[in-house]
Write a protein that holds these residues in place. Structure first.
Motif, PDB file in Angstrom:
ATOM      1  N   SER A   8     -11.560  51.408 -45.747  1.00 33.27           N
ATOM      2  CA  SER A   8     -11.251  50.005 -46.034  1.00 33.27           C
ATOM      3  C   SER A   8     -11.153  49.784 -47.541  1.00 33.27           C
ATOM      4  CB  SER A   8     -12.334  49.103 -45.413  1.00 33.27           C
ATOM      5  OG  SER A   8     -12.361  49.296 -44.028  1.00 33.27           O
ATOM      6  N   PHE A   9     -12.060  50.372 -48.232  1.00 31.59           N
ATOM      7  CA  PHE A   9     -12.034  50.228 -49.689  1.00 31.59           C
ATOM      8  C   PHE A   9     -10.757  50.828 -50.261  1.00 31.59           C
ATOM      9  CE2 PHE A   9     -13.656  49.743 -53.880  1.00 31.59           C
ATOM     10  CZ  PHE A   9     -13.223  50.823 -54.596  1.00 31.59           C
ATOM     11  N   SER A  10     -10.364  51.953 -49.749  1.00 31.16           N
ATOM     12  CA  SER A  10      -9.161  52.624 -50.238  1.00 31.16           C
ATOM     13  C   SER A  10      -7.934  51.800 -49.955  1.00 31.16           C
ATOM     14  CB  SER A  10      -9.029  54.009 -49.596  1.00 31.16           C
ATOM     15  OG  SER A  10     -10.128  54.795 -49.942  1.00 31.16           O
ATOM     16  N   ILE A  11      -7.871  51.180 -48.753  1.00 29.92           N
ATOM     17  CA  ILE A  11      -6.714  50.353 -48.390  1.00 29.92           C
ATOM     18  C   ILE A  11      -6.619  49.147 -49.318  1.00 29.92           C
ATOM     19  CG2 ILE A  11      -5.758  48.854 -46.600  1.00 29.92           C
ATOM     20  CD1 ILE A  11      -6.855  50.837 -44.571  1.00 29.92           C
ATOM     21  N   GLU A  12      -7.754  48.481 -49.497  1.00 29.41           N
ATOM     22  CA  GLU A  12      -7.734  47.304 -50.368  1.00 29.41           C
ATOM     23  C   GLU A  12      -7.338  47.693 -51.792  1.00 29.41           C
ATOM     24  OE1 GLU A  12     -11.555  45.621 -50.073  1.00 29.41           O
ATOM     25  OE2 GLU A  12     -11.266  44.844 -48.025  1.00 29.41           O
ATOM     26  N   LEU A  32       1.519  58.446 -56.941  1.00 29.71           N
ATOM     27  CA  LEU A  32       2.082  57.845 -55.734  1.00 29.71           C
ATOM     28  C   LEU A  32       1.864  58.745 -54.515  1.00 29.71           C
ATOM     29  CD1 LEU A  32       5.435  56.384 -57.164  1.00 29.71           C
ATOM     30  CD2 LEU A  32       3.393  55.097 -56.434  1.00 29.71           C
ATOM     31  N   ILE A  33       2.047  60.027 -54.717  1.00 26.45           N
ATOM     32  CA  ILE A  33       1.833  60.975 -53.611  1.00 26.45           C
ATOM     33  C   ILE A  33       0.370  60.977 -53.182  1.00 26.45           C
ATOM     34  CG2 ILE A  33       1.841  63.419 -53.011  1.00 26.45           C
ATOM     35  CD1 ILE A  33       4.328  63.710 -54.813  1.00 26.45           C
ATOM     36  N   LEU A  39      -3.365  56.822 -47.881  1.00 26.78           N
ATOM     37  CA  LEU A  39      -2.973  55.912 -46.800  1.00 26.78           C
ATOM     38  C   LEU A  39      -2.855  56.646 -45.463  1.00 26.78           C
ATOM     39  CD1 LEU A  39      -0.293  53.673 -48.580  1.00 26.78           C
ATOM     40  CD2 LEU A  39      -2.554  52.972 -47.772  1.00 26.78           C
ATOM     41  N   GLN A  40      -2.267  57.817 -45.503  1.00 22.04           N
ATOM     42  CA  GLN A  40      -2.138  58.610 -44.271  1.00 22.04           C
ATOM     43  C   GLN A  40      -3.505  59.001 -43.710  1.00 22.04           C
ATOM     44  OE1 GLN A  40       0.364  61.842 -45.537  1.00 22.04           O
ATOM     45  NE2 GLN A  40       2.293  60.687 -45.226  1.00 22.04           N
ATOM     46  N   GLN A  41      -4.425  59.345 -44.613  1.00 17.86           N
ATOM     47  CA  GLN A  41      -5.775  59.715 -44.168  1.00 17.86           C
ATOM     48  C   GLN A  41      -6.492  58.512 -43.551  1.00 17.86           C
ATOM     49  OE1 GLN A  41      -7.035  62.789 -44.119  1.00 17.86           O
ATOM     50  NE2 GLN A  41      -8.848  61.944 -43.049  1.00 17.86           N
ATOM     51  N   LEU A  46      -8.404  55.560 -38.909  1.00 18.75           N
ATOM     52  CA  LEU A  46      -8.365  54.368 -38.056  1.00 18.75           C
ATOM     53  C   LEU A  46      -7.936  54.711 -36.636  1.00 18.75           C
ATOM     54  CD1 LEU A  46      -6.829  51.711 -40.499  1.00 18.75           C
ATOM     55  CD2 LEU A  46      -9.188  51.808 -39.634  1.00 18.75           C
ATOM     56  N   GLU A  47      -6.937  55.557 -36.533  1.00 14.82           N
ATOM     57  CA  GLU A  47      -6.473  55.958 -35.209  1.00 14.82           C
ATOM     58  C   GLU A  47      -7.590  56.683 -34.434  1.00 14.82           C
ATOM     59  OE1 GLU A  47      -3.030  58.257 -35.968  1.00 14.82           O
ATOM     60  OE2 GLU A  47      -1.687  56.522 -36.120  1.00 14.82           O
ATOM     61  N   GLU A  48      -8.319  57.560 -35.145  1.00 19.18           N
ATOM     62  CA  GLU A  48      -9.419  58.264 -34.487  1.00 19.18           C
ATOM     63  C   GLU A  48     -10.513  57.296 -34.042  1.00 19.18           C
ATOM     64  OE1 GLU A  48     -10.703  61.146 -37.256  1.00 19.18           O
ATOM     65  OE2 GLU A  48      -9.037  62.537 -36.862  1.00 19.18           O
ATOM     66  N   GLU A  49     -10.803  56.306 -34.906  1.00 21.93           N
ATOM     67  CA  GLU A  49     -11.835  55.324 -34.550  1.00 21.93           C
ATOM     68  C   GLU A  49     -11.391  54.479 -33.358  1.00 21.93           C
ATOM     69  OE1 GLU A  49     -12.760  53.101 -37.999  1.00 21.93           O
ATOM     70  OE2 GLU A  49     -13.721  54.770 -39.055  1.00 21.93           O
ATOM     71  N   VAL A  50     -10.097  54.080 -33.376  1.00 19.91           N
ATOM     72  CA  VAL A  50      -9.576  53.294 -32.241  1.00 19.91           C
ATOM     73  C   VAL A  50      -9.639  54.119 -30.960  1.00 19.91           C
ATOM     74  CG1 VAL A  50      -7.498  52.241 -31.271  1.00 19.91           C
ATOM     75  CG2 VAL A  50      -8.118  51.793 -33.653  1.00 19.91           C
ATOM     76  N   THR A  51      -9.253  55.390 -31.059  1.00 22.83           N
ATOM     77  CA  THR A  51      -9.315  56.268 -29.876  1.00 22.83           C
ATOM     78  C   THR A  51     -10.740  56.403 -29.364  1.00 22.83           C
ATOM     79  OG1 THR A  51      -7.403  57.523 -30.680  1.00 22.83           O
ATOM     80  CG2 THR A  51      -8.792  58.574 -29.007  1.00 22.83           C
ATOM     81  N   GLU A  52     -11.675  56.559 -30.315  1.00 25.44           N
ATOM     82  CA  GLU A  52     -13.083  56.684 -29.911  1.00 25.44           C
ATOM     83  C   GLU A  52     -13.582  55.418 -29.247  1.00 25.44           C
ATOM     84  OE1 GLU A  52     -17.439  57.742 -31.916  1.00 25.44           O
ATOM     85  OE2 GLU A  52     -15.604  57.744 -33.136  1.00 25.44           O
ATOM     86  N   VAL A  53     -13.195  54.259 -29.829  1.00 29.73           N
ATOM     87  CA  VAL A  53     -13.598  52.982 -29.240  1.00 29.73           C
ATOM     88  C   VAL A  53     -13.023  52.822 -27.839  1.00 29.73           C
ATOM     89  CG1 VAL A  53     -13.372  50.478 -29.417  1.00 29.73           C
ATOM     90  CG2 VAL A  53     -13.990  51.835 -31.430  1.00 29.73           C
ATOM     91  N   MET A  54     -11.755  53.208 -27.646  1.00 32.65           N
ATOM     92  CA  MET A  54     -11.118  53.104 -26.341  1.00 32.65           C
ATOM     93  C   MET A  54     -11.790  54.022 -25.320  1.00 32.65           C
ATOM     94  SD  MET A  54      -8.856  50.775 -26.543  1.00 32.65           S
ATOM     95  CE  MET A  54      -8.032  51.067 -25.000  1.00 32.65           C
TER      96      MET A  54
END
Length: 206
Positions: A8-12, A32-33, A39-41, A46-54
């Motif tokens: 979250s900190f990185s995104i902000e 930039l790279i 961002l990809q990480q 986030l995808e892993e956390e969403v999958t775990e939550v699901m």
């Protein structure tokens, strides 16, 4: 959870950076790279956390369904047990009433048997007394005939004895009929008791 905070900190931070024209102009391709990789990480995390939550949500749903099914099964078993208990209670009450009825009937039958037995004994005693009385009367008549043989003609003596014997036979016959009637009543009572016992046994048989 720490990864989530870091992401979250990185995104902000990246968003703030992307909003600053000065910062974008100053960024080098390498930076930039690097931001793109961050961002990809973050997206991956986030995808892993969403999958775990699901997965957790799905597991919890399965567990809740299993618990609900088990509760329904237990409720059905409880209802069956309660119904069986009520049935057994009613059966027990019926057996108690039947046992009480049988005891009362047996008591009445015992009283009837005692009554008939007493009547038979009483009749036998009366018969014995009548026989003794008859024997005494016969002996007296014999003595009288012996004493009066000189007064009465010898031809009448057999007729008198025959008359006395006939009277005695009639008395004995009457008493014998009474004894037979009492014996018949007692036999009918025993027959009725056996029939009722057989009927009760047939009704209780599966």
């Amino acid at each position: 959870m720490s990864e989530l905070l870091e992401s979250s900190f990185s995104i902000e931070d990246i968003i703030k950076t992307s909003k600053s024209p000065v910062r974008q102009a100053e960024l080098k391709p390498e930076e930039l790279i690097t931001q793109l990789r961050k961002l990809q990480q973050v997206k991956k995390n986030l995808e892993e956390e969403v999958t775990e939550v699901m997965l957790l949500k799905c597991a919890r749903k399965q567990e809740e369904d299993a618990l609900a099914a088990e509760a329904l099964k237990l409720e059905g078993t409880l209802n069956e047990k309660e119904e069986l208990n009520r049935s057994l209670q009613l059966k027990c009450e019926d057996l108690q009433l039947e046992a009480q009825r049988q005891l009362e009937q047996n008591h009445q039958k015992e009283e009837l048997v005692k009554q008939y037995s007493f009547q038979i004994q009483e009749t036998k005693l009366k018969h014995r007394k009548i026989r003794m009385k008859f024997e005494n009367q016969l002996q007296q008549l014999t003595e009288q005939h012996k004493n009066l043989s000189a007064v009465f003609a010898p031809q009448r003596l057999p007729a008198e004895i025959q008359s006395a014997e006939y009277s005695t036979k009639q008395l004995l016959k009457a008493e014998q009929q009474k004894l037979e009637q009492l014996a018949k009543l007692l036999d009918e009572l025993n027959h009725t008791q056996n029939a009722e016992v057989h009927m009760d046994t047939s009704e209780k048989a599966p």
